[in-house]
Design an enzyme around this catalytic site. Sequence first.
Site, short mmCIF file in Angstrom:
data_model
loop_
_atom_site.label_atom_id
_atom_site.label_comp_id
_atom_site.label_asym_id
_atom_site.label_seq_id
_atom_site.Cartn_x
_atom_site.Cartn_y
_atom_site.Cartn_z
N ARG A 25 -40.21 90.02 87.80
CA ARG A 25 -41.72 89.98 87.09
C ARG A 25 -43.09 92.02 87.01
NH1 ARG A 25 -46.20 85.71 88.71
NH2 ARG A 25 -44.89 84.55 87.58
N HIS A 69 -43.87 84.78 79.32
CA HIS A 69 -43.83 83.59 80.64
C HIS A 69 -42.29 82.56 80.21
CE1 HIS A 69 -43.66 82.87 84.48
NE2 HIS A 69 -45.32 82.15 84.41
N GLN A 95 -41.78 79.55 82.30
CA GLN A 95 -43.34 78.91 82.28
C GLN A 95 -42.62 78.01 81.22
OE1 GLN A 95 -45.56 78.62 85.17
NE2 GLN A 95 -45.54 76.59 83.66
N ASP A 149 -54.48 77.73 80.39
CA ASP A 149 -54.33 79.30 81.11
C ASP A 149 -55.74 79.76 81.21
OD1 ASP A 149 -52.91 80.39 82.31
OD2 ASP A 149 -51.78 81.45 81.04
N CYS A 156 -50.37 75.99 83.88
CA CYS A 156 -49.47 76.76 84.68
C CYS A 156 -49.56 77.39 86.24
CB CYS A 156 -48.85 78.05 83.70
SG CYS A 156 -50.08 79.28 83.71
N ARG A 159 -40.30 74.39 87.60
CA ARG A 159 -40.00 75.76 87.85
C ARG A 159 -38.63 75.42 87.98
NH1 ARG A 159 -43.39 78.94 86.60
NH2 ARG A 159 -41.75 81.05 86.81
N1 CP Z 1 -47.04 79.92 86.62
C1 CP Z 1 -46.66 80.93 87.42
O1 CP Z 1 -46.01 81.03 87.18
O2 CP Z 1 -46.83 81.03 88.66
P1 CP Z 1 -47.10 82.27 89.98
O3 CP Z 1 -47.77 83.19 89.58
O4 CP Z 1 -47.36 81.96 90.93
O5 CP Z 1 -45.65 82.61 89.62
N1 NVA Z 2 -51.57 84.06 82.03
C1 NVA Z 2 -51.38 84.29 83.35
C2 NVA Z 2 -50.66 83.30 84.17
C3 NVA Z 2 -50.46 83.28 85.62
C4 NVA Z 2 -48.51 82.66 85.44
C5 NVA Z 2 -51.26 85.91 83.90
O1 NVA Z 2 -50.43 86.51 82.94
O2 NVA Z 2 -51.63 86.19 84.46
#
Ligand code: CP
Ligand code: NVA
Length: 303
Positions: A100, A127, A130, A221, A261, A289
């Site tokens: 990440r 993502h 997701q 989101d 999400c 997930r």
């Molecule tokens: N939806 C998602 O990726 O959640 P987290 O940021 O908690 O991993």
């Molecule tokens: N768009 C959000 C998604 C989190 C799972 C972010 O990048 O923070």
Amino acid sequence: MTRSVLSVADLSADEIGQTLDLALETKRGRRTSAELAGKTALLIFQKPSLRTRVSFELAVSNLGGRPLYLSPPEVGLGERESPEDVGGVAGRYCDLIVCRTFDQSNLERLAASSGVPVVNALSDWEHPCQALADLLTIREHGGAKGRVLAYVGDGNNVARSLVLAACGEGMHVRLASPAGYELDAASVDAASQRADASGGSIVLLSDPSEAVASADVIYTDTWTSMGQELEATQRLEDFTGYQVNAELVAEASPAAVVMHCLPAHRGEEISDDVLDGPQSVVLDQAENRLHAQQALLAWLFSR
Ligand code: CP
Ligand code: NVA
């Protein structure tokens, strides 16, 4: 050949379909496997996480492997060491990297230098895991092909992955974003090409009501993604009128499901009553997930 999944585009529409089939089989208890037996997965996280970290740790363990988590201050990706040096070292210890990060190029550099599969656990650009869980959830709630998905909000990482996957599965996608926050044209083109092959479609709109009219799935989101905190005040103002609330949901199909999400900024992009209401499937999404990622890893390591 080492396959990495840095973006939804790294999987063909057929491969996404196969991964979802596998995920459903595993979820229904009809399949157990140990594709990661004796293998170690390095989880490099430059941003916080609940769902992604927990579901990847469990997915790796369920497949017989060992997850090894590095938290944001420990990573120093691009600060303490270059992505190439991190990748080169990780490739000597580990069989898989789940990462990440902010910059999509970090994933590409890890993939190029490590020699092991790299899976995108969220970047500023995409993502993909997701999106797999989201399509799995949509399959379980009425199916994807020919159904209408309305995404209301920021044309961000989640939207980019979601629309590519959904168009590949034959959905009719409508995106409603305020001016300046639309999904970029190249991503819309890529989704449109998948839609042409699957019988789906994609359209960019600005009016949330137009997007959700008779829709089967409503998705939103956060308006302020991780790393954009300094823009939060401006974004709150710019997204006025884009909240998914009871009034907007009432314009969709009565059987519509509402997706997010998570984490949610309650009272901003979505109201409490909708997030917690009977049409919300956000906890199914979160659970999926695990099933989607377990299937993806099983597929990656069975090839
Ligand atoms: N939806 C998602 O990726 O959640 P987290 O940021 O908690 O991993
Ligand atoms: N768009 C959000 C998604 C989190 C799972 C972010 O990048 O923070």
